[in-house]
Design an enzyme around this catalytic site. Structure first.
Site, PDB file in Angstrom:
ATOM      1  N   HIS A 157      -2.285   1.225  -3.607  1.00 17.01           N
ATOM      2  CA  HIS A 157      -2.143   2.410  -2.764  1.00 17.01           C
ATOM      3  C   HIS A 157      -0.923   3.258  -3.133  1.00 17.01           C
ATOM      4  CE1 HIS A 157       0.593  -0.086  -0.149  1.00 17.01           C
ATOM      5  NE2 HIS A 157       1.173   1.090   0.044  1.00 17.01           N
ATOM      6  N   ASP A 187      -5.373  -4.620  -3.213  1.00 15.20           N
ATOM      7  CA  ASP A 187      -4.313  -3.602  -3.233  1.00 15.20           C
ATOM      8  C   ASP A 187      -3.283  -3.883  -4.316  1.00 15.20           C
ATOM      9  OD1 ASP A 187      -3.066  -1.277  -2.541  1.00 15.20           O
ATOM     10  OD2 ASP A 187      -1.984  -2.118  -0.836  1.00 15.20           O
ATOM     11  N   SER A 260       6.702  -0.654  -0.881  1.00 11.69           N
ATOM     12  CA  SER A 260       5.379  -1.087  -1.339  1.00 11.69           C
ATOM     13  C   SER A 260       5.344  -1.304  -2.843  1.00 11.69           C
ATOM     14  CB  SER A 260       4.327  -0.041  -0.974  1.00 11.69           C
ATOM     15  OG  SER A 260       3.862  -0.221   0.324  1.00 11.69           O
TER      16      SER A 260
END
Length: 514
Positions: A157, A187, A260
């Protein structure tokens, strides 16, 4: 006042002052002595000399050596793309927004906010910040090198739908990166930097951490870059509904937007997880972060590096976890395993002889805890390999050898029914033959009484009852007969297999009294 009285009062006052000073000094010595015994890091030498029995000072653990070794391998990942809107997944992820404050242009914080909003004096098109007009989006996240030749890992993402990816190194260099492959279901993404190597890199941990182990998160929160936080592993095997193969580590090391794709390290400097999401009502850190475990990362990265895509094993069954009621109704003591609620035609499981209603207890000797555990286990198997399933059927265990297939995208068809039908007041259901309520096999549920047993168990209008107690049903009379037979057989619960637009499932229903 006489001279004698004055001298007497003066002397008494001096003695009282002297006593107070002595008491204060004794109190200070006692306090510092207690501090020495309690193990505080800083102890006054005089206090240490006062108490010969004081324990030696204990140092708080330092992570500086680990950080110094691993930090050069961690990078900031920057993504440019038209109208880039990278999802933050309530996460440590990518886009970040600082609050707007009405500050004067000459305020010293103006430069700070411009810098960390990603605004320079001009944007990519040359217009000044704040002016309307077309502009390319910018998202930021984190990543880390896993090899000296430039392979690095981040979240899918972070780089999803990107047209241009670059990495900001710990030494200040900015290098271009290309996307080798992505896996949205976990992911994860694998990137490659072609020039500027060799690179400092880190290793993936060969084993999972224990709950309570220290972890260090290194990344790029809010675009700050090179930020280190520490915490512990709070839990394992967390399912947060992010994807079909959720198996997250939960950590309490502070993680924020921009973290992230960054690594979570153990004390040996090995990567135990990839920071991916946070649970937060405000979007900021509250001490609940989730990381993809290194075992998953290793499997996915290896496939992306070799093939550019990820292949997963496939059985061709719809499954659900066992409730206590379902386990009791089939004679199992524990509600462990996954029950097969539907078989796809010509699937690997169907070819091997798996039947609807079978409960898969283990795969290649590994116990199956629930439906999601079975999905993860089968997905990790190679297409074409043979797996041994142990199933529970007709009150006994049975082994079935299955040749694993290759997963592809599949969709389930939906069925709805309407009309009037037969009341089953004891359960709170109104039923009709499927052939008269949409042309499908089975018995259609065309009404559910609120607050009834059926409602409590999850029946919904539009469901289709395919079988009851293992027997196929086509009319409401078939359902009633199956319930009567179960009651006569002394059963307390009976299994309904129910199909809907969301798939097939089993429901354990208490057998109504006559």
């Amino acid at each position: 006042m006489s001279k004698v009285e004055f001298e007497r009062n003066s002397k008494a006052s001096t003695q009282r002052a002297s006593g107070r000073i002595q008491a204060a000094l004794l109190g200070a010595v006692a306090l510092t002595a207690v501090a020495a015994v309690s193990g505080n890091v800083i102890v006054h030498p005089a206090a240490a000399q006062t108490s010969q029995t004081a324990a030696p000072a204990q140092m708080v653990p330092s992570f500086a050596d680990v950080v110094e070794r691993v930090k050069p391998a961690v990078v900031s990942v920057r993504v440019k793309g038209e109208n880039t809107q990278t999802s933050d997944r309530q996460s440590g992820g990518s886009n970040f927004n600082l609050p707007d404050f009405d500050l004067p242009e000459d305020h010293p914080f103006q430069e700070f906010f411009k810098r960390f909003r990603g605004q320079g004096d001009r944007n990519d098109e040359g217009s000044r910040p704040g002016q309307p007009g077309p502009r390319r989006g910018m998202a930021q996240g984190s990543g880390f090198f896993i090899s000296a030749d430039g392979y690095l890992v981040t979240n899918n993402h972070v780089i999803d739908k990107s047209s241009d990816v670059e990495v900001l190194m710990d030494d200040g260099r900015t290098l271009s990166a290309k996307v080798v492959g992505t896996d949205p279901k976990t992911d994860l993404a694998l990137l490659k930097v072609e020039e500027g190597g060799p690179f400092k890199f880190v290793e993936l941990a060969p084993e999972a951490p224990r709950v309570g182990d220290w972890v260090l998160a290194v990344g790029n929160p809010f675009g700050l870059g090179g930020t280190v936080t520490a915490g512990i592993v709070s839990a394992r095997a967390r399912d947060i509904g992010a994807g079909p193969y959720d198996d997250f580590l939960q950590i309490d090391a502070p993680v924020n937007r921009g973290n992230s794709g960054g690594p979570a390290f153990n004390q040996r400097g090995q990567v135990v997880g990839v920071n991916t999401a946070i649970a937060s009502p405000s979007g900021g850190n509250v001490g609940i972060a989730f990381a993809i475990p290194s075992e998953t990362v290793q499997n996915i990265v290896t496939q992306l590096k070799e093939k550019g895509t990820v292949e997963r094993g496939f059985l061709g069954v719809q499954i659900q976890s066992l409730s206590k009621d379902i386990a009791s109704s089939v004679g199992l003591e524990k509600s462990e395993g996954a029950i097969v609620s539907r078989l796809e035609g010509d699937s690997p499981a169907a070819k091997a002889g798996v039947k609807t209603g079978d409960i898969i207890l283990s795969v290649n000797g590994k116990p199956v805890n629930d439906a999601r555990d079975l999905s993860r286990t089968v997905a990790a198997l190679n297409a074409g390999s043979t797996a041994n399933l142990q199933v529970w059927r007709d009150g006994k265990r049975q082994d079935i050898a299955v040749t694993i297939g290759k997963m592809s995208e599949r969709s389930a068809s939906s069925t709805t029914q309407q009309g009037s039908g037969t009341e089953m007041g004891s359960l709170g259901l109104r039923l009709a033959p499927g052939s008269t309520a949409g042309g499908t096999k089975g018995v259609a549920v065309i009404g559910v009484e609120p607050g009834s047993t059926a409602s409590d168990k999850g029946f919904k209008t539009g469901d289709v009852i395919a079988d009851v107690a293992g027997q196929a049903v086509e009319t409401p009379a078939d359902v009633r007969k199956a319930l009567d037979d179960s009651r006569k057989g002394g059963k307390k619960n009976v299994l309904f297999r129910v199909e809907s637009k969301d798939g097939a499932r089993f429901i354990a229903v208490p057998v109504p009294t006559a």
